[in-house]
Design a protein around this motif. Structure first.
Motif, PDB file in Angstrom:
ATOM      1  N   ILE A 128      -6.332  -2.012  -4.194  1.00 25.13           N
ATOM      2  CA  ILE A 128      -6.681  -2.337  -5.666  1.00 25.13           C
ATOM      3  C   ILE A 128      -6.905  -0.596  -5.813  1.00 25.13           C
ATOM      4  N   PRO A 129      -6.855  -0.367  -7.230  1.00 26.72           N
ATOM      5  CA  PRO A 129      -7.191   1.014  -7.568  1.00 26.72           C
ATOM      6  C   PRO A 129      -8.544   1.450  -7.427  1.00 26.72           C
ATOM      7  N   MET A 130      -8.605   2.760  -6.971  1.00 29.73           N
ATOM      8  CA  MET A 130      -9.980   3.214  -6.568  1.00 29.73           C
ATOM      9  C   MET A 130     -10.998   3.021  -7.684  1.00 29.73           C
ATOM     10  N   GLY A 131     -10.511   3.498  -8.802  1.00 29.99           N
ATOM     11  CA  GLY A 131     -11.548   3.194  -9.996  1.00 29.99           C
ATOM     12  C   GLY A 131     -12.179   1.883 -10.172  1.00 29.99           C
ATOM     13  N   VAL A 132     -11.443   0.689  -9.881  1.00 32.55           N
ATOM     14  CA  VAL A 132     -12.084  -0.543  -9.784  1.00 32.55           C
ATOM     15  C   VAL A 132     -12.814  -0.782  -8.652  1.00 32.55           C
ATOM     16  N   ALA A 133     -12.682  -0.502  -7.487  1.00 41.25           N
ATOM     17  CA  ALA A 133     -13.469  -0.426  -6.508  1.00 41.25           C
ATOM     18  C   ALA A 133     -14.763   0.269  -6.613  1.00 41.25           C
ATOM     19  N   LEU A 134     -14.857   1.568  -7.155  1.00 39.55           N
ATOM     20  CA  LEU A 134     -15.828   2.063  -7.387  1.00 39.55           C
ATOM     21  C   LEU A 134     -16.735   1.547  -8.456  1.00 39.55           C
ATOM     22  N   LYS A 135     -16.281   1.089  -9.241  1.00 34.94           N
ATOM     23  CA  LYS A 135     -16.921   0.054 -10.376  1.00 34.94           C
ATOM     24  C   LYS A 135     -17.792  -1.001  -9.463  1.00 34.94           C
ATOM     25  N   LEU A 136     -16.978  -1.686  -8.568  1.00 27.94           N
ATOM     26  CA  LEU A 136     -17.455  -2.803  -8.053  1.00 27.94           C
ATOM     27  C   LEU A 136     -18.785  -2.350  -7.178  1.00 27.94           C
ATOM     28  N   ALA A 137     -18.484  -1.315  -6.505  1.00 27.58           N
ATOM     29  CA  ALA A 137     -19.553  -0.630  -5.779  1.00 27.58           C
ATOM     30  C   ALA A 137     -20.672  -0.315  -6.570  1.00 27.58           C
ATOM     31  N   ASN A 141      -8.891  12.248  -4.588  1.00 26.38           N
ATOM     32  CA  ASN A 141      -7.971  11.887  -5.812  1.00 26.38           C
ATOM     33  C   ASN A 141      -8.175  10.385  -6.124  1.00 26.38           C
ATOM     34  N   PRO A 142      -9.326  10.185  -6.929  1.00 29.03           N
ATOM     35  CA  PRO A 142      -9.614   8.638  -7.125  1.00 29.03           C
ATOM     36  C   PRO A 142      -8.867   8.066  -8.030  1.00 29.03           C
ATOM     37  N   ARG A 143      -8.027   8.682  -8.870  1.00 36.25           N
ATOM     38  CA  ARG A 143      -6.894   7.934  -9.771  1.00 36.25           C
ATOM     39  C   ARG A 143      -6.014   7.655  -8.997  1.00 36.25           C
ATOM     40  N   ARG A 144      -5.556   8.389  -8.069  1.00 39.87           N
ATOM     41  CA  ARG A 144      -4.334   7.660  -7.413  1.00 39.87           C
ATOM     42  C   ARG A 144      -4.725   6.976  -5.819  1.00 39.87           C
ATOM     43  N   GLY A 145      -5.903   7.212  -5.490  1.00 40.70           N
ATOM     44  CA  GLY A 145      -6.402   6.446  -4.322  1.00 40.70           C
ATOM     45  C   GLY A 145      -6.643   5.009  -4.104  1.00 40.70           C
ATOM     46  N   ARG A 192       0.742  -1.232   0.012  1.00 43.47           N
ATOM     47  CA  ARG A 192      -0.077   0.230  -0.143  1.00 43.47           C
ATOM     48  C   ARG A 192       0.906   1.455  -0.059  1.00 43.47           C
ATOM     49  N   LEU A 193       2.005   1.258   0.774  1.00 37.76           N
ATOM     50  CA  LEU A 193       2.914   2.306   0.952  1.00 37.76           C
ATOM     51  C   LEU A 193       3.525   2.595  -0.640  1.00 37.76           C
ATOM     52  N   HIS A 194       4.104   1.646  -1.024  1.00 39.14           N
ATOM     53  CA  HIS A 194       4.629   1.648  -2.208  1.00 39.14           C
ATOM     54  C   HIS A 194       3.740   2.304  -3.185  1.00 39.14           C
ATOM     55  N   ARG A 195       2.377   1.997  -3.308  1.00 40.97           N
ATOM     56  CA  ARG A 195       1.659   2.531  -4.339  1.00 40.97           C
ATOM     57  C   ARG A 195       1.030   3.868  -3.956  1.00 40.97           C
ATOM     58  N   LYS A 196       1.202   4.436  -2.782  1.00 38.90           N
ATOM     59  CA  LYS A 196       1.207   5.679  -2.697  1.00 38.90           C
ATOM     60  C   LYS A 196       2.483   6.751  -2.867  1.00 38.90           C
ATOM     61  N   LEU A 197       3.611   5.685  -3.013  1.00 41.56           N
ATOM     62  CA  LEU A 197       4.822   6.793  -3.060  1.00 41.56           C
ATOM     63  C   LEU A 197       5.326   6.734  -4.838  1.00 41.56           C
ATOM     64  N   ASP A 198       4.774   5.594  -5.612  1.00 42.44           N
ATOM     65  CA  ASP A 198       4.981   5.373  -6.732  1.00 42.44           C
ATOM     66  C   ASP A 198       4.737   6.553  -7.407  1.00 42.44           C
ATOM     67  N   PRO A 199       5.503   7.081  -8.412  1.00 36.12           N
ATOM     68  CA  PRO A 199       4.874   8.386  -9.244  1.00 36.12           C
ATOM     69  C   PRO A 199       3.734   7.831 -10.136  1.00 36.12           C
ATOM     70  N   VAL A 200       3.821   6.642 -10.865  1.00 32.18           N
ATOM     71  CA  VAL A 200       2.753   6.234 -11.618  1.00 32.18           C
ATOM     72  C   VAL A 200       1.440   5.970 -10.685  1.00 32.18           C
ATOM     73  N   SER A 201       0.291   6.113 -11.166  1.00 27.48           N
ATOM     74  CA  SER A 201      -0.782   6.219 -10.483  1.00 27.48           C
ATOM     75  C   SER A 201      -1.395   4.516 -10.353  1.00 27.48           C
ATOM     76  N   ALA A 202      -2.246   4.190  -9.413  1.00 24.32           N
ATOM     77  CA  ALA A 202      -2.422   2.969  -9.407  1.00 24.32           C
ATOM     78  C   ALA A 202      -3.318   2.538 -10.449  1.00 24.32           C
ATOM     79  N   ALA A 203      -4.208   3.521 -10.989  1.00 26.51           N
ATOM     80  CA  ALA A 203      -5.002   3.112 -12.113  1.00 26.51           C
ATOM     81  C   ALA A 203      -4.175   2.863 -13.261  1.00 26.51           C
ATOM     82  N   ASP A 204      -2.973   3.600 -13.402  1.00 22.29           N
ATOM     83  CA  ASP A 204      -2.381   3.180 -14.610  1.00 22.29           C
ATOM     84  C   ASP A 204      -1.584   2.011 -14.709  1.00 22.29           C
ATOM     85  N   ARG A 205      -1.072   1.595 -13.404  1.00 20.10           N
ATOM     86  CA  ARG A 205      -0.340   0.451 -13.340  1.00 20.10           C
ATOM     87  C   ARG A 205      -0.889  -0.671 -13.380  1.00 20.10           C
TER      88      ARG A 205
END
Length: 404
Positions: free
Chosen positions: A348-357, A334-338, A227-240
């Motif tokens: 998991i990326p916030m966008g994927v979670a919101l789609k599930l919700a 920031n739903p794209r990096r959240g 989780r911390l790695h994904r917060k620090l990584d300059p590439v967003s979770a959604a892009d990864r």
């Protein structure tokens, strides 16, 4: 292909911010005093623990045995830390020696060259091989080290990856490992999550995660580190996530005794939905005379589903349950990096979670700490908390509460 090598390993030292080989500092080149000090740091803890175990009295009660087991665990971790330093220092010495020895032409012979060295130099020139090449040095050293350790080349290469990360990027983690304060698995995870990060972010990650590593289980620490790695990584979770989806595949490999294994690499929410569906059917209408184990029923149901179709559900389509925790603040800011949490998997990326919700038939409100992400309360309409308490424990306790 054996089962232990069937799952992909994306550890790559080129994704770590390391200096080029031959330029990294090692104590042997700084003089005898520095070398002696570092030698003391590497093996003092090993000597102390081994001496305590050797000179200790014969055990007379279980408590003493548990203390000795703890000392052995610390000793094993201290040895792993020493092994990491020896691996990195040795390959750096090889790199320095190769750089000094490399000759540009076959006609120029270095002073004191032996006949064997001459043959190697001429052969290298003839086949266009650079003895100082990082690839040549690494492959040759890993092969020799694997023989010395009596391990496979793959395992030795993996150890060298972790060793370089600890030695040059995560010194505090190496120090904690040498003192037996964290597990080797936690140290490996720290280096793994250091990939694609800048040196200053790696130091920040060490500062934040080392206190956790001293008490948390390896599984819990791994989730925190990811989780911390994904917060620090300059590439967003959604892009990864979108990039990783391009590699989805099904892989098969052979096993002994007429068996084979199948691996599906796909988005986590899909994989867990499939797994939860299989578990659901395995728990329905179990025949008392059915002698199969739960694992065998899982395998048989998945096989039947793929070859013969899903078992009948009396016309009621199954809605497999997937638990997703979505931090409201991150979703708004920031739903794209959240990041959200998929139960059993982790972030998991916030966008994927919101789609599930969006597609979920029902929701449960979970109050989480905005800083730690820990579940504090589960929304409920009634005071009687039985079902809500189960939901709270399900969301909060991702890992077993027992140490280890």
């Amino acid at each position: 292909m054996s089962i232990q090598h069937a799952f992909t390993n994306d550890d790559d030292e080129h994704r770590l911010p390391l200096n080029p080989p031959g330029t990294r500092n090692i104590s042997h080149l700084d003089g005898p005093l520095t070398s002696a000090i570092e030698h003391e740091n590497e093996f003092a803890q090993v000597l102390e623990l081994a001496s305590t175990l050797y000179h200790g009295p014969a055990r007379t009660n279980p408590s003493q045995g548990l203390t000795e087991l703890q000392a052995i665990a610390h000793l094993r971790r201290a040895l792993d830390a020493a092994e990491a330093v020896i691996l990195t220092d040795s390959i750096e010495l090889v790199a320095h020696a190769a750089a000094e020895y490399t000759a540009d032409t076959t006609s120029t012979a270095p002073a004191g060259e032996t006949e064997k060295q001459r043959d190697q130099r001429i052969s290298a020139h003839y086949y266009g091989v650079d003895p100082a090449s990082d690839q040549i040095i690494t492959s040759s050293f890993v092969a020799e080290a694997a023989v010395a350790l009596r391990e496979t080349v793959e395992k030795t290469r993996s150890k060298l990856f972790t060793a370089k990360g600890l030695r040059y990027l995560c010194p505090e983690t190496l120090n904690a490992l040498s003192r037996g304060l964290i597990t080797t698995k936690a140290a490996q995870e720290m280096v793994k999550q250091a990939q694609d990060l800048a040196p200053e972010d790696i130091r920040r990650m060490e500062h934040s995660l080392l206190p956790v590593a001293k008490t948390a289980s390896d599984a819990s620490f791994s989730q925190r580190a990811r989780r911390l790695h994904r917060k620090l990584d300059p590439v967003s979770a959604a892009d990864r996530h979108e990039s990783a989806k391009e590699a989805r595949c099904v892989t098969v490999w052979d096993e002994p005794d007429g068996m084979a294994a199948l691996k599906l690499y796909a988005p986590a929410q899909d994989v867990y939905s499939i797994y939860n569906t299989v578990k659901y059917f395995a728990q329905q209408d179990v025949d008392p005379d059915d002698t199969r184990t739960q694992a065998q029923r899982h395998a048989d149901i998945l096989r039947d589903a793929l070859l013969d179709g899903w078992p009948t559900t009396n016309g009621t389509p199954l809605k497999p349950r997937v638990v997703v925790t979505i931090p409201a603040v991150e979703a708004l800011v920031n739903p794209r990096r959240g990041l959200a949490d998929l139960e059993g998997y982790g972030p998991i990326p916030m966008g994927v979670a919101l789609k599930l919700a969006q597609d979920a038939p029902s929701m449960v409100r979970v109050l989480t700490d905005p800083w730690t992400g820990a579940a504090i309360d589960v929304g409920r309409a009634k005071y009687r908390p039985s079902a809500a308490l189960k939901d709270l424990l399900l969301v909060r306790d991702q890992c077993c509460r027992f140490p280890g």
